[in-house]
Design a protein around this motif. Structure first.
Motif, short mmCIF file in Angstrom:
data_model
loop_
_atom_site.label_atom_id
_atom_site.label_comp_id
_atom_site.label_asym_id
_atom_site.label_seq_id
_atom_site.Cartn_x
_atom_site.Cartn_y
_atom_site.Cartn_z
N LEU A 150 -58.64 -103.81 -29.02
CA LEU A 150 -58.88 -103.98 -27.59
C LEU A 150 -60.36 -103.73 -27.27
CD1 LEU A 150 -55.73 -102.20 -26.09
CD2 LEU A 150 -56.32 -104.63 -25.82
N ARG A 188 -60.58 -96.41 -21.46
CA ARG A 188 -59.12 -96.57 -21.36
C ARG A 188 -58.54 -97.16 -22.64
NH1 ARG A 188 -55.59 -100.11 -19.58
NH2 ARG A 188 -57.25 -101.56 -19.05
N TYR A 189 -59.21 -98.16 -23.21
CA TYR A 189 -58.71 -98.74 -24.46
C TYR A 189 -58.64 -97.68 -25.56
CZ TYR A 189 -59.67 -103.27 -22.21
OH TYR A 189 -59.69 -104.33 -21.35
N LEU A 194 -51.91 -97.00 -22.59
CA LEU A 194 -51.96 -98.47 -22.60
C LEU A 194 -50.68 -99.12 -22.08
CD1 LEU A 194 -53.74 -99.03 -26.02
CD2 LEU A 194 -54.74 -99.01 -23.72
N ALA A 196 -49.39 -97.89 -19.20
CA ALA A 196 -49.33 -97.39 -17.83
C ALA A 196 -48.98 -98.48 -16.84
CB ALA A 196 -50.67 -96.76 -17.45
N ARG A 197 -48.15 -98.15 -15.86
CA ARG A 197 -47.84 -99.07 -14.77
C ARG A 197 -48.78 -98.88 -13.59
NH1 ARG A 197 -45.66 -102.05 -17.91
NH2 ARG A 197 -43.68 -101.48 -18.83
N VAL A 205 -51.03 -102.03 -11.73
CA VAL A 205 -50.84 -102.93 -12.86
C VAL A 205 -49.40 -103.30 -13.18
CG1 VAL A 205 -51.72 -103.25 -15.16
CG2 VAL A 205 -52.30 -101.19 -13.90
N ALA A 206 -49.27 -104.41 -13.82
CA ALA A 206 -48.20 -104.77 -14.72
C ALA A 206 -46.81 -104.25 -14.40
CB ALA A 206 -48.58 -104.27 -16.12
N ARG B 177 -47.47 -106.30 -23.45
CA ARG B 177 -48.43 -105.29 -23.92
C ARG B 177 -49.85 -105.69 -23.53
NH1 ARG B 177 -48.37 -101.11 -28.05
NH2 ARG B 177 -49.02 -100.27 -26.06
N VAL B 179 -50.76 -107.61 -21.04
CA VAL B 179 -50.93 -107.49 -19.59
C VAL B 179 -51.17 -106.02 -19.24
CG1 VAL B 179 -49.80 -107.70 -17.35
CG2 VAL B 179 -49.63 -109.56 -19.01
N ALA B 180 -50.37 -105.13 -19.82
CA ALA B 180 -50.54 -103.69 -19.53
C ALA B 180 -51.92 -103.21 -19.97
CB ALA B 180 -49.44 -102.88 -20.22
N ALA B 181 -52.41 -103.76 -21.08
CA ALA B 181 -53.71 -103.32 -21.59
C ALA B 181 -54.87 -103.90 -20.79
CB ALA B 181 -53.85 -103.71 -23.07
N TYR B 182 -54.80 -105.18 -20.49
CA TYR B 182 -55.97 -105.86 -19.89
C TYR B 182 -55.98 -105.92 -18.36
CZ TYR B 182 -57.55 -107.57 -24.47
OH TYR B 182 -58.03 -107.66 -25.75
#
Lengths: 212, 212
Positions: A150, A188-189, A194, A196-197, A205-206, B177, B179-182
């Motif tokens: 990442l 964060r990477y 990784l 996290a909502r 996010v997501a 994964r 999407v959650a990361a980026y």
């Protein structure tokens, strides 16, 4: 009769070939840069290139030697405050790319990796085994390989946009702006959650959702 | 005497040339892919390639036509909850790259842009003018150009690592994964405070410091 041409024993011949190879590889990429074109640029016979450096693959590996020691960078990045590791990674990366000889080699690697599978493998190994892998393992025991890729993806993309595609205003943004922009992502990477909502106030996010 | 070879009027000839060009450009990049090699792969005379498509530059522009409409994607990304725009950008990007024909064209563009300045300019214009520029302007009036290039740098780097350099485990990570990361990074690039000194609990950042 005085000798005027270069011959195998001439001091400087080896360096001239290395310089020509570096320029050709950086400019045209690994696949398109022929031993012949490198020899022409260096002003020597192609046989002399093979004599000094073996195959094109061998020559490329020699040319790729970085003028910096990745281990030194990894150690410097991992020393110090863990919550600022992202900032140190970005600053180290910017410093290396600012050094002309290092930048030439990285551009060469980048240009060659996208068009040649052998170089892509070399780049994979270099990026993961010597730089981002050790940094990620030093940061978190949780999925260090994913974290390494990442972080690599962001810094590679940055190098593409700044040095290869030259997209403004990123291409000429000062270091402090780049650190402020990228350090939180790299942080964060390398150390964040990784899955996290929820992120910062600005970064929700997501939601969970099935996809391909 | 029966005619067996392809001739200018043959249906399918144009498509065969386009397919061959797409494969050659994607495989070798713009600079290394010659009209001759494209003609050979298509099984036609090089003159026929020029007859249908003009210069190599013209042919490349034709081949580059995406099977998707960037405007549709931009509108879809900008519709909906502003705090989830990062997620929608990442999902849209993944969906486009999952579509084989689009992926071929994007790889072609990427491989060609790193070794050819003309293609790099085309890529710059495509990425900024039709995709990330409009998205960034729709997200924030504050430095949309910088935001556009930051988001582009992450997604370009992701495409490099996943599809070109093929670094695992990122290369085969599932969409959720990714999407959650980026998504949090893209969200911050598009809507966040890019000069922030503090991020999430895991992402403290960038003390002020003079540098080059």
């Amino acid at each position: 009769m005085a000798r005027t041409g270069r011959r195998p024993g001439d001091s400087g011949t080896r360096e001239a070939i290395l310089l020509a190879a570096r320029q050709r590889f950086a400019d045209a990429g690994y696949r398109a840069a022929s031993i012949r074109s490198i020899a022409t640029r260096a002003g020597v016979d192609p046989a002399l290139v093979h004599h000094y450096f073996g195959t094109k693959r061998d020559l490329f590996a020699t040319v790729l030697q970085l003028p910096i020691d990745p281990d030194v960078i990894v150690q410097a990045v991992l020393a110090g405050d863990a919550v600022r590791v992202g900032e140190r990674v970005v600053r180290s990366f910017l410093t290396v790319w600012d050094e002309a000889r290092a930048r030439d080699r990285m551009l060469m690697l980048l240009r060659s990796a996208v068009t040649d599978d052998h170089v892509a493998r070399m780049m994979r190994e270099f990026v993961l085994d010597t730089v981002f892998g050790p940094i990620a393992r030093g940061c978190s025991p949780d999925e260090p390989e994913l974290r390494a890729t990442l972080a690599a993806s962001q810094l590679l993309g940055f190098a593409m946009v700044r040095f290869v595609i030259c997209m403004e205003p990123l291409a000429s943004a000062p270091h402090d702006r780049l650190v402020a922009a990228y350090a939180p992502s790299i942080q964060r990477y390398l150390t964040g959650d990784l899955t996290a909502r929820r992120g910062t106030r600005a970064a929700l996010v997501a939601r969970p959702q099935a996809n391909g």
